[in-house]
Design a protein around this motif. Structure first.
Motif, PDB file in Angstrom:
ATOM      1  N   MET A 123       0.608  -1.065  -0.113  1.00 43.39           N
ATOM      2  CA  MET A 123       0.098   0.367   0.249  1.00 43.39           C
ATOM      3  C   MET A 123       1.002   1.175  -0.272  1.00 43.39           C
ATOM      4  O   MET A 123       1.572   1.591   0.640  1.00 43.39           O
ATOM      5  CB  MET A 123      -0.841  -0.062   1.722  1.00 43.39           C
ATOM      6  N   THR A 124       0.521   2.340  -0.441  1.00 42.06           N
ATOM      7  CA  THR A 124       1.058   3.427  -0.952  1.00 42.06           C
ATOM      8  C   THR A 124       0.776   4.076   0.027  1.00 42.06           C
ATOM      9  O   THR A 124      -0.258   4.101   0.598  1.00 42.06           O
ATOM     10  CB  THR A 124       0.694   4.577  -2.665  1.00 42.06           C
ATOM     11  N   GLY A 125       1.269   4.870   0.661  1.00 42.12           N
ATOM     12  CA  GLY A 125       0.916   6.163   2.811  1.00 42.12           C
ATOM     13  C   GLY A 125      -0.189   7.183   1.558  1.00 42.12           C
ATOM     14  O   GLY A 125      -1.138   7.346   2.269  1.00 42.12           O
ATOM     15  N   ARG A 126      -0.083   7.479   0.665  1.00 43.82           N
ATOM     16  CA  ARG A 126      -1.182   8.414  -0.614  1.00 43.82           C
ATOM     17  C   ARG A 126      -2.354   7.621  -0.509  1.00 43.82           C
ATOM     18  O   ARG A 126      -3.622   8.187  -0.246  1.00 43.82           O
ATOM     19  CB  ARG A 126      -0.421   8.910  -1.654  1.00 43.82           C
ATOM     20  N   TRP A 127      -2.039   6.081  -0.907  1.00 41.31           N
ATOM     21  CA  TRP A 127      -3.571   5.247  -0.775  1.00 41.31           C
ATOM     22  C   TRP A 127      -4.092   5.150   0.405  1.00 41.31           C
ATOM     23  O   TRP A 127      -5.592   5.603   0.211  1.00 41.31           O
ATOM     24  CB  TRP A 127      -3.560   3.999  -1.226  1.00 41.31           C
ATOM     25  N   ALA A 128      -3.519   5.183   1.598  1.00 40.67           N
ATOM     26  CA  ALA A 128      -3.846   5.089   2.652  1.00 40.67           C
ATOM     27  C   ALA A 128      -3.890   6.102   3.531  1.00 40.67           C
ATOM     28  O   ALA A 128      -5.589   6.218   4.552  1.00 40.67           O
ATOM     29  CB  ALA A 128      -2.904   4.785   3.619  1.00 40.67           C
ATOM     30  N   GLU A 129      -3.867   7.363   2.781  1.00 45.82           N
ATOM     31  CA  GLU A 129      -5.336   8.888   3.401  1.00 45.82           C
ATOM     32  C   GLU A 129      -6.307   9.032   2.606  1.00 45.82           C
ATOM     33  O   GLU A 129      -7.054   9.063   3.443  1.00 45.82           O
ATOM     34  CB  GLU A 129      -4.035  10.187   3.307  1.00 45.82           C
ATOM     35  N   GLU A 130      -6.379   8.399   1.224  1.00 48.37           N
ATOM     36  CA  GLU A 130      -7.074   8.644   0.993  1.00 48.37           C
ATOM     37  C   GLU A 130      -8.405   7.654   1.372  1.00 48.37           C
ATOM     38  O   GLU A 130      -9.477   8.295   1.462  1.00 48.37           O
ATOM     39  CB  GLU A 130      -6.978   8.185  -0.708  1.00 48.37           C
ATOM     40  N   TYR A 131      -8.022   6.286   1.577  1.00 50.09           N
ATOM     41  CA  TYR A 131      -9.002   4.829   2.580  1.00 50.09           C
ATOM     42  C   TYR A 131      -8.470   4.703   3.489  1.00 50.09           C
ATOM     43  O   TYR A 131      -8.464   3.961   3.194  1.00 50.09           O
ATOM     44  CB  TYR A 131      -8.938   3.987   1.427  1.00 50.09           C
ATOM     45  N   PRO A 132      -8.302   5.734   4.309  1.00 52.92           N
ATOM     46  CA  PRO A 132      -8.016   4.690   5.882  1.00 52.92           C
ATOM     47  C   PRO A 132      -8.661   4.541   6.485  1.00 52.92           C
ATOM     48  O   PRO A 132      -8.424   3.987   6.745  1.00 52.92           O
ATOM     49  CB  PRO A 132      -7.967   6.669   6.192  1.00 52.92           C
ATOM     50  N   VAL A 133     -10.590   4.157   6.113  1.00 53.51           N
ATOM     51  CA  VAL A 133     -11.473   3.112   7.128  1.00 53.51           C
ATOM     52  C   VAL A 133     -11.430   1.602   6.303  1.00 53.51           C
ATOM     53  O   VAL A 133     -10.351   0.668   6.840  1.00 53.51           O
ATOM     54  CB  VAL A 133     -13.107   3.493   6.930  1.00 53.51           C
ATOM     55  N   GLN A 134     -10.737   1.973   4.630  1.00 56.32           N
ATOM     56  CA  GLN A 134     -10.350   0.099   3.853  1.00 56.32           C
ATOM     57  C   GLN A 134      -8.528   0.624   4.796  1.00 56.32           C
ATOM     58  O   GLN A 134      -8.778  -1.065   4.844  1.00 56.32           O
ATOM     59  CB  GLN A 134     -10.390   0.555   2.825  1.00 56.32           C
ATOM     60  N   ALA A 135      -7.952   0.830   4.800  1.00 60.85           N
ATOM     61  CA  ALA A 135      -7.026   1.016   5.344  1.00 60.85           C
ATOM     62  C   ALA A 135      -6.506   0.413   6.488  1.00 60.85           C
ATOM     63  O   ALA A 135      -5.959  -0.901   6.900  1.00 60.85           O
ATOM     64  CB  ALA A 135      -5.634   1.946   4.932  1.00 60.85           C
ATOM     65  N   ARG A 136      -7.619   1.399   7.564  1.00 66.56           N
ATOM     66  CA  ARG A 136      -7.309   0.537   9.120  1.00 66.56           C
ATOM     67  C   ARG A 136      -8.117  -1.370   8.684  1.00 66.56           C
ATOM     68  O   ARG A 136      -7.987  -2.148   9.822  1.00 66.56           O
ATOM     69  CB  ARG A 136      -8.144   1.259   9.789  1.00 66.56           C
ATOM     70  N   ALA A 137      -9.142  -1.327   8.203  1.00 69.40           N
ATOM     71  CA  ALA A 137      -9.652  -2.660   8.127  1.00 69.40           C
ATOM     72  C   ALA A 137      -8.454  -3.860   7.737  1.00 69.40           C
ATOM     73  O   ALA A 137      -9.006  -4.987   8.279  1.00 69.40           O
ATOM     74  CB  ALA A 137     -11.566  -2.402   7.108  1.00 69.40           C
ATOM     75  N   ILE A 138      -8.172  -3.537   6.796  1.00 69.83           N
ATOM     76  CA  ILE A 138      -7.600  -4.791   6.046  1.00 69.83           C
ATOM     77  C   ILE A 138      -6.423  -4.553   7.066  1.00 69.83           C
ATOM     78  O   ILE A 138      -6.323  -5.643   7.512  1.00 69.83           O
ATOM     79  CB  ILE A 138      -6.927  -4.008   4.880  1.00 69.83           C
ATOM     80  N   GLY A 139      -5.731  -3.737   7.546  1.00 66.41           N
ATOM     81  CA  GLY A 139      -4.573  -3.636   8.117  1.00 66.41           C
ATOM     82  C   GLY A 139      -5.267  -5.023  10.141  1.00 66.41           C
ATOM     83  O   GLY A 139      -4.123  -5.382  10.100  1.00 66.41           O
ATOM     84  N   ARG A 140      -6.305  -4.109  10.206  1.00 63.92           N
ATOM     85  CA  ARG A 140      -6.726  -5.362  11.495  1.00 63.92           C
ATOM     86  C   ARG A 140      -7.128  -7.245  11.267  1.00 63.92           C
ATOM     87  O   ARG A 140      -7.624  -7.579  11.836  1.00 63.92           O
ATOM     88  CB  ARG A 140      -7.680  -4.014  12.397  1.00 63.92           C
TER      89      ARG A 140
END
Length: 278
Positions: A109-126
């Motif tokens: 994941m790019t950091g910019r993607w995580a910033e654009e889709y924080p809810v999805q990034a957090r759900a994937i990461g957890r």
């Protein structure tokens, strides 16, 4: 009379002392807590020659039929206006398909993607089914002439990688893996030297899914199925606008590989197995 009272008091005190000595009057002591188990660190490879960042492309070929599916969640630092205009750089249907099929995967994941889709990034990461790894912050190239990507100066490469980890922590993913995929898969000796201080293992692949900008899901699936060998790392994408057929291809890839006896694993398992070879 007074002496008799003293005798009674003395006997009572001696009895109390005896009871205390037997442990019946003393509050029970809790057992000391067991020693904390050592925190296990994700496996990484030893530095390469001259301390350069090690590069991993596939796992051992003789450890059984295992394969790691990896998905690049690409978004460059300057694509914000396109996202604001409605372009989708995420692919929730793909992540849902992986969950339905119970396929573990590694998302670069790019950091910019995580910033654009924080809810999805957090759900994937957890989600224990997945692991998040670093794909830079900006998705700018770390080497020249890399698929038309803007080139990042060497003195900004390490900071770009570290900025991505900072973005992950900000959105609620504090334990992203110590793995890095160069944008576009492009790197040279200068890039390996520039990010070596991070202690990361660079992760490439040995099977190209060919899903970027593809319109034929069957062709993508066939390319993966024809290329997979034991220990393979497959590169695909988690971006609807750039890889719209990936989810459909996945629904063919997974059952066919399972029918051939393959087991899906995360990249960390392959790297761990590679580190045990010696």
């Amino acid at each position: 009379m007074i002496s008799q009272v003293r005798k009674v008091i003395t006997v009572a005190l001696l009895g109390a002392a005896a009871l205390t000595a037997c442990g019946t009057r003393e509050a029970p002591r809790s057992a000391p807590p067991p020693p904390s188990a050592p925190v296990s660190r994700p496996p990484t490879l030893a530095p390469g020659p001259a301390g350069l960042t090690p590069v991993f492309s596939h796992g051992p070929r003789t450890r059984g039929k295992v394969v790691a599916l990896t998905f690049d969640a690409d978004m460059t630092a300057d694509q914000g206006p396109r996202a604001a205009a409605g372009e989708r750089f995420d692919h929730p249907e793909l992540i849902a398909a992986l969950r339905t099929l119970k396929v573990p995967a590694t998302v670069f994941m790019t950091g910019r993607w995580a910033e654009e889709y924080p809810v999805q990034a957090r759900a994937i990461g957890r989600d224990p089914l997945f692991e998040i790894a670093n794909h830079s912050y900006s998705h700018h190239a770390f080497a020249a002439d890399c698929h038309g990507l803007p080139t990042l100066p060497a003195d900004r490469m390490r900071a770009d990688v570290e900025r991505a980890y900072a973005a992950f922590r900000t959105v609620g993913v504090p334990d992203a893996m110590p793995y890095f995929r160069f944008p576009g898969g492009c790197y040279d000796r200068q890039a390996l030297r520039a990010v070596s201080a991070t202690g990361l293992t660079a992760v490439q692949w040995d099977v190209v899914g060919g899903d970027a900008f593809a319109t034929d899901a069957d062709a993508v699936a066939r390319q993966v199925l024809d290329g997979v060998r034991p220990g393979s790392v497959v590169v695909l994408h988690c971006t609807r606008s750039a890889a719209p057929t990936t989810e459909r291809a996945l629904r063919r890839i997974v059952p066919e590989l399972r029918a051939e006896g393959y087991r899906f694993v995360k990249v960390s398992e392959l790297i761990g197995a590679a580190g045990e070879r010696g």
